[in-house]
Design a protein around this motif. Structure first.
Motif, mmCIF file in Angstrom:
data_model
loop_
_atom_site.group_PDB
_atom_site.id
_atom_site.type_symbol
_atom_site.label_atom_id
_atom_site.label_comp_id
_atom_site.label_asym_id
_atom_site.label_seq_id
_atom_site.Cartn_x
_atom_site.Cartn_y
_atom_site.Cartn_z
ATOM 1 N N SER A 161 0.833 -0.975 -0.078
ATOM 2 C CA SER A 161 -0.035 0.126 -0.183
ATOM 3 C C SER A 161 1.049 1.176 0.043
ATOM 4 O O SER A 161 2.259 1.054 0.324
ATOM 5 N N PHE A 162 -0.013 2.530 -0.698
ATOM 6 C CA PHE A 162 1.064 4.066 -0.668
ATOM 7 C C PHE A 162 0.514 4.503 0.187
ATOM 8 O O PHE A 162 -0.728 4.760 0.226
ATOM 9 N N ASN A 163 1.070 5.409 0.570
ATOM 10 C CA ASN A 163 0.364 6.662 0.991
ATOM 11 C C ASN A 163 -0.226 7.944 0.069
ATOM 12 O O ASN A 163 -0.252 9.188 0.169
ATOM 13 N N ASP A 164 -0.679 7.845 -1.067
ATOM 14 C CA ASP A 164 -1.354 8.109 -2.116
ATOM 15 C C ASP A 164 -2.064 7.441 -2.643
ATOM 16 O O ASP A 164 -2.858 6.437 -2.407
ATOM 17 N N ALA A 165 -2.963 7.576 -4.311
ATOM 18 C CA ALA A 165 -4.205 6.810 -4.360
ATOM 19 C C ALA A 165 -3.718 5.634 -5.511
ATOM 20 O O ALA A 165 -5.094 5.342 -5.873
ATOM 21 N N ARG A 166 -2.661 5.206 -5.377
ATOM 22 C CA ARG A 166 -1.657 4.289 -6.722
ATOM 23 C C ARG A 166 -2.866 3.106 -5.606
ATOM 24 O O ARG A 166 -2.575 2.716 -4.347
#
Ligand SMILES: C[S@@+](CC[C@H](N)C(=O)[O-])C[C@H]1O[C@@H](n2cnc3c(N)ncnc32)[C@H](O)[C@@H]1O
Length: 207
Positions: free
Chosen positions: A3-8
């Motif tokens: 998981s990423f800290n953005d919308a990806r």
């Protein structure tokens, strides 16, 4: 789970299949022009294919706004001059965003969609390809298929059952039905290529 800290958003299958899909795309796509991807999903394929398939121009699309945000986020992390912002296209629409914007399309790429959506989506995809593609324009599909009404592997049968359990309108399609739907829209079936994981690449040309 990545998981990423953005919308990806992250779909692990894209990293497993992209190299094999690229080999077919390099062979069957026109060497230049605008490539429209229908049902781009996370955007991982879009960033990978756009970079690998220059100088072609890559136009990702998805009807899901969360996935379009994911595509933009992947694009921001992996900018490429030939990767365009995602378009809002539902394959079932009678006029697609590229038609409204007068963008000429040389080929359409559609990966893992027609079994994870109602049959009307496949019909819409074929109708759009028939409307948009120029003569000899390419439609490329990737995914699992039944051949002659039979699953090609036990894993595909299990996958089909799990799809139908999630949504009774979903399910692994019979290749012959997909080819018939394409031919109704003026598309000619050219070849199927066996891919890892009991998937097929399926290629059509606009007649
Ligand atoms: C299983 S995902 C595959 C995404 C991506 N192509 C991949 O291989 O990772 C199916 C995609 O089809 C899209 N989709 C579903 N129905 C659609 C429709 N009617 N028109 C266009 N895209 C659709 C979904 O939003 C989703 O992005």
């Amino acid at each position: 789970m990545t998981s990423f800290n953005d919308a990806r958003q992250y779909a692990p299958a894209t990293e497993r299949n992209r190299k094999f899909i690229l080999e077919v795309l390099q062979r069957v796509l026109p060497t230049t022009g605008n490539i429209l991807e229908i049902g781009s999903g996370t955007g991982q394929h879009a960033v990978f294919f756009s970079t690998s398939l220059q100088p072609r121009q890559w136009f990702p699309s998805d009807p899901n706004p969360i996935l379009r945000e994911s595509i933009v986020a992947w694009q921001q992390q992996n900018p490429s001059d030939n990767l365009h912002p995602p378009l809002n296209i539902d394959a079932r629409e009678s006029v697609w965003a590229v038609e409204k914007e007068c963008i000429e399309i040389a080929a359409i790429v559609n990966i893992n969609m027609i079994h994870i959506s109602p049959w009307s989506t496949c019909l819409g995809l074929m109708a759009g390809a028939g409307r948009l593609l120029p003569q000899n324009g390419v439609l490329y599909l990737y995914g699992p298929y039944k051949l002659g009404g039979e699953h090609t592997a036990p894993s595909n049968l299990a996958f089909d059952e799990s799809l139908r359990f999630q949504n009774s309108e979903w399910g692994v399609r019979n290749l012959e039905n997909v080819v018939a739907a394409a031919e109704n829209e003026g598309l000619k079936f050219i070849e199927k290529v066996e891919m890892p994981g009991n998937n097929l690449s399926v290629v059509f040309y606009k007649d």
